[in-house]
Design an enzyme around this catalytic site. Structure first.
Site, mmCIF file in Angstrom:
data_model
loop_
_atom_site.group_PDB
_atom_site.id
_atom_site.type_symbol
_atom_site.label_atom_id
_atom_site.label_comp_id
_atom_site.label_asym_id
_atom_site.label_seq_id
_atom_site.Cartn_x
_atom_site.Cartn_y
_atom_site.Cartn_z
ATOM 1 N N GLY A 14 69.735 -29.782 -6.526
ATOM 2 C CA GLY A 14 68.799 -30.018 -7.285
ATOM 3 C C GLY A 14 68.400 -31.499 -6.526
ATOM 4 O O GLY A 14 68.745 -31.905 -5.650
ATOM 5 N N GLY A 59 52.833 -38.968 2.834
ATOM 6 C CA GLY A 59 52.153 -37.627 2.843
ATOM 7 C C GLY A 59 54.075 -37.205 1.986
ATOM 8 O O GLY A 59 54.008 -36.708 1.070
ATOM 9 N N HIS A 88 52.418 -31.020 -7.653
ATOM 10 C CA HIS A 88 50.928 -30.636 -8.388
ATOM 11 C C HIS A 88 51.336 -31.484 -9.985
ATOM 12 O O HIS A 88 49.953 -32.417 -10.550
ATOM 13 C CB HIS A 88 50.750 -29.467 -8.845
ATOM 14 C CG HIS A 88 51.645 -28.223 -8.714
ATOM 15 N ND1 HIS A 88 52.492 -27.933 -7.781
ATOM 16 C CD2 HIS A 88 52.432 -27.930 -10.206
ATOM 17 C CE1 HIS A 88 52.715 -27.099 -8.735
ATOM 18 N NE2 HIS A 88 52.963 -26.987 -9.941
ATOM 19 N N HIS A 146 37.291 -5.258 -8.511
ATOM 20 C CA HIS A 146 38.035 -4.376 -8.549
ATOM 21 C C HIS A 146 37.769 -3.657 -6.870
ATOM 22 O O HIS A 146 36.684 -3.718 -6.262
ATOM 23 C CB HIS A 146 37.795 -3.198 -9.147
ATOM 24 C CG HIS A 146 38.870 -1.434 -8.828
ATOM 25 N ND1 HIS A 146 39.599 -1.209 -8.979
ATOM 26 C CD2 HIS A 146 38.038 -0.220 -7.972
ATOM 27 C CE1 HIS A 146 39.805 -0.595 -8.703
ATOM 28 N NE2 HIS A 146 38.631 0.556 -8.162
HETATM 29 P P1 NAI Z 1 67.189 -26.209 -8.549
HETATM 30 O O1 NAI Z 1 67.270 -27.517 -10.130
HETATM 31 O O2 NAI Z 1 65.527 -25.055 -8.388
HETATM 32 O O3 NAI Z 1 68.295 -25.606 -8.531
HETATM 33 C C1 NAI Z 1 69.643 -26.044 -8.042
HETATM 34 C C2 NAI Z 1 70.334 -25.184 -8.465
HETATM 35 O O4 NAI Z 1 71.727 -25.138 -7.740
HETATM 36 C C3 NAI Z 1 70.774 -24.791 -9.972
HETATM 37 O O5 NAI Z 1 70.563 -23.313 -10.035
HETATM 38 C C4 NAI Z 1 72.218 -25.661 -10.690
HETATM 39 O O6 NAI Z 1 72.573 -24.555 -11.420
HETATM 40 C C5 NAI Z 1 73.103 -24.873 -8.988
HETATM 41 N N1 NAI Z 1 74.199 -25.705 -8.697
HETATM 42 C C6 NAI Z 1 74.435 -26.968 -9.366
HETATM 43 N N2 NAI Z 1 75.554 -27.396 -8.911
HETATM 44 C C7 NAI Z 1 76.030 -26.452 -8.703
HETATM 45 C C8 NAI Z 1 77.718 -26.043 -8.018
HETATM 46 N N3 NAI Z 1 78.476 -27.106 -8.060
HETATM 47 N N4 NAI Z 1 77.467 -25.076 -7.513
HETATM 48 C C9 NAI Z 1 76.921 -24.273 -7.849
HETATM 49 N N5 NAI Z 1 75.517 -24.182 -7.709
HETATM 50 C C10 NAI Z 1 75.447 -25.641 -8.365
HETATM 51 O O7 NAI Z 1 67.104 -27.568 -7.307
HETATM 52 P P2 NAI Z 1 66.591 -27.096 -5.918
HETATM 53 O O8 NAI Z 1 66.743 -25.907 -5.670
HETATM 54 O O9 NAI Z 1 67.458 -28.483 -5.250
HETATM 55 O O10 NAI Z 1 65.229 -28.006 -6.026
HETATM 56 C C11 NAI Z 1 65.577 -29.485 -5.930
HETATM 57 C C12 NAI Z 1 63.690 -29.468 -6.819
HETATM 58 O O11 NAI Z 1 62.905 -28.962 -5.883
HETATM 59 C C13 NAI Z 1 63.343 -28.795 -8.366
HETATM 60 O O12 NAI Z 1 62.405 -29.226 -9.388
HETATM 61 C C14 NAI Z 1 62.378 -27.891 -7.670
HETATM 62 O O13 NAI Z 1 61.259 -27.386 -8.477
HETATM 63 C C15 NAI Z 1 61.516 -28.741 -6.289
HETATM 64 N N6 NAI Z 1 61.184 -27.626 -5.579
HETATM 65 C C16 NAI Z 1 59.594 -27.123 -5.598
HETATM 66 C C17 NAI Z 1 59.518 -25.856 -4.856
HETATM 67 C C18 NAI Z 1 58.713 -24.976 -5.282
HETATM 68 O O14 NAI Z 1 58.148 -25.594 -6.153
HETATM 69 N N7 NAI Z 1 57.986 -24.260 -5.275
HETATM 70 C C19 NAI Z 1 60.219 -25.747 -3.785
HETATM 71 C C20 NAI Z 1 61.622 -26.185 -3.062
HETATM 72 C C21 NAI Z 1 61.927 -27.320 -4.418
#
Ligand code: NAI
Length: 468
Positions: free
Chosen positions: A274, A38, A324, A447
């Site tokens: 990230g 998974g 997805h 509705h």
């Molecule tokens: P993210 O890329 O969404 O957010 C990371 C944030 O950290 C960014 O806003 C960035 O500007 C900030 N950042 C980076 N370096 C920094 C620094 N030195 N100081 C302050 N801020 C800083 O990454 P995240 O939240 O870790 O997620 C990783 C991946 O997993 C993403 O691609 C996300 O789409 C995916 N994911 C998707 C979910 C969903 O679809 N619901 C749930 C969890 C993760």
């Protein structure tokens, strides 16, 4: 014995690819180094986080929402152990489900770490150090992603005080204070969980907005709602240090615009800045498999890497790191390998942030349309004007539809509101069929439902809403 396909990694991209390949009559095997199938999503990502998001939402609702509906339960008592057990049981049921599907589809499973020896050959090293060679006509790399950390900053994750998303899913007690580095999806989802359970959460974000890349209007409104829930935001703040202290940990950051740095202490620090493509120990260089400038496996339009017969899908290649998206790539690749015409429409991939309320979007944001110079029109409808939302006291948020000004074709839909993650799919279906805002507005909606706000926003896009 040679397989038609061997898939390395059993996250959503890999396991779906394997199942589809087997369904299409290909002799299929998978390799997995984790103890359960998974991948990140099922074990330490999407699934456990949703279990905690739901449970913590119920906890917060019991205190803050139920009294207004005439249901008085007193101050709810948290049993974190039970909540974490619910999460663990949810994970267990899902990973067992994948194991069952592998058996059902007669997919062979190899436990261990895979290394690509050459085209057609993978060596799998088990925990006992013994290597097994697996031969397959086609090799699929679906090894996913791993926590990226903060570029240029040494972070010693102990997964108890300084945690990644993995540790944040299993904290033994609710921290009094928590600093979240990164106001992206993980930071806001897991920050919300612990804030609802009682932690004072401060989010430190480099950009001057949370949810960078999302529609700006939606992100701004979301920040207001999260602030109302008690989350604190330090935007335009670059984190330069995360250190363990006697009592917890400290986070040092400086204004991106320049100025003095600041340090805040917390019981727990969650670093959510990230993820990076995970290609460790795969032997890619020896197999002549090229990476792009961000360390992701380079693929062509048919997911083939620079080495013939070796393919890659999911988080390890370009595109959004979404389960997805990986699943759809898995299906498309299996179809291609079976001689069919597999295809992924990257223009219509919904994304959902499972905060409360949820944020969901599909297609282009207003900022992207402006940047591309596309002439568009926008229609909006707030949930405050929706009867069902009022009845449920879920009036926060709105639906926004963006359509081509000339053709009326819908180019983007953004929903902030209760259940947005479910509602977004009617927009995805519409866009997949190249539909217009008029098509959506003329589709009868039951509705009273929250989805009527989607219809009303479509009405607002092509003419005028009724209920505004
Ligand atoms: P993210 O890329 O969404 O957010 C990371 C944030 O950290 C960014 O806003 C960035 O500007 C900030 N950042 C980076 N370096 C920094 C620094 N030195 N100081 C302050 N801020 C800083 O990454 P995240 O939240 O870790 O997620 C990783 C991946 O997993 C993403 O691609 C996300 O789409 C995916 N994911 C998707 C979910 C969903 O679809 N619901 C749930 C969890 C993760």
């Amino acid at each position: 014995m040679a397989y038609d396909v061997v898939v390395i990694g059993t996250g959503p991209a890999g396991y779906v690819c394997a199942i589809k390949a087997a369904q299409l009559g290909l002799r299929t095997a998978v390799v997995e180094k984790m103890a359960t199938f998974g991948g990140t999503c099922l074990n330490i990502g999407c699934i456990p986080s949703k279990a905690l998001l739901h449970a913590s939402e119920m906890f917060a609702e019991a205190e803050h929402a139920l009294p207004a509906l005439g249901v008085s339960v007193g101050k709810p008592k948290l049993d974190l152990k039970v909540m974490l057990t619910h999460k663990d049981k949810t994970v267990e049921a899902n990973v067992k489900g994948v194991e069952f599907l592998f058996k059902k589809n007669k997919i062979d499973t190899f436990r261990g770490t895979a290394k690509i020896v050459s085209a057609g050959k993978v060596s799998v090293t088990g925990e006992d150090g013994k290597a097994t060679e697996v031969e397959a006509k086609n090799i699929v790399i679906a090894t996913g992603s791993d926590v990226a950390g903060i570029p240029g900053v040494k972070v010693d994750f102990d997964e108890k005080v300084i945690v990644s998303s993995t540790g944040a899913l299993s904290l033994a007690k609710v921290p009094a204070t928590m600093v979240v580095v990164g106001g992206g999806v993980i930071g806001l989802e897991l920050g919300s969980v612990w804030a609802r359970l009682g932690a004072k959460v401060t989010v430190v974000e480099y950009l001057d907005t949370i949810l960078g890349g999302m529609d700006g209007e939606v992100a701004k409104q979301m920040q207001r709602l999260l602030a109302k829930q008690g989350l604190d935001f330090k935007l335009g703040a670059k984190v330069t240090g995360v250190e363990k202290t006697k009592k917890g940990a400290s986070v040092t950051f400086e204004p991106v615009a320049g100025g003095d740095s600041q340090t805040i202490d917390a019981d727990v620090v969650l670093v959510a800045t990230g993820r990076r493509a995970y290609t460790d120990r795969l032997g890619l260089a020896d197999a002549d498999i090229k990476l792009d400038d961000r360390g992701r496996v380079e693929v062509d339009g048919h997911f083939q890497t620079s080495a013939p017969g070796i393919y890659a899908i999911g988080d390890v290649i370009r595109g959004p790191m979404l389960a997805h998206k990986g699943e759809d790539e898995g299906v498309a690749l299996a179809e291609i390998l079976a001689g069919q015409a597999g295809h992924v429409n990257y223009e219509v991939i919904p994304s959902v942030v499972y905060t409360s309320p949820e944020v969901a979007s599909v297609g282009k944001t207003e900022e992207e349309l402006k940047k591309a110079g596309i002439d568009y029109k926008a229609g909006k409808f707030p949930f405050t004007a929706n009867g069902r939302a009022r009845a449920m006291l879920h009036t926060d948020g709105f639906v926004k539809i963006l359509a081509d000004k000339t053709t009326d074709r819908v180019l983007g839909v953004h929903i902030l509101g209760f259940g947005a993650g479910e509602m977004i799919h009617e927009a995805a279906v519409l866009m997949e069929f190249g539909g217009s805002s008029e098509d959506l507005a003329r589709t009868c909606h039951a509705h009273p439902t929250m989805s009527e706000a989607v219809k009303e926003a479509a009405l607002a896009t092509f003419f005028k809403p009724i209920h505004m």
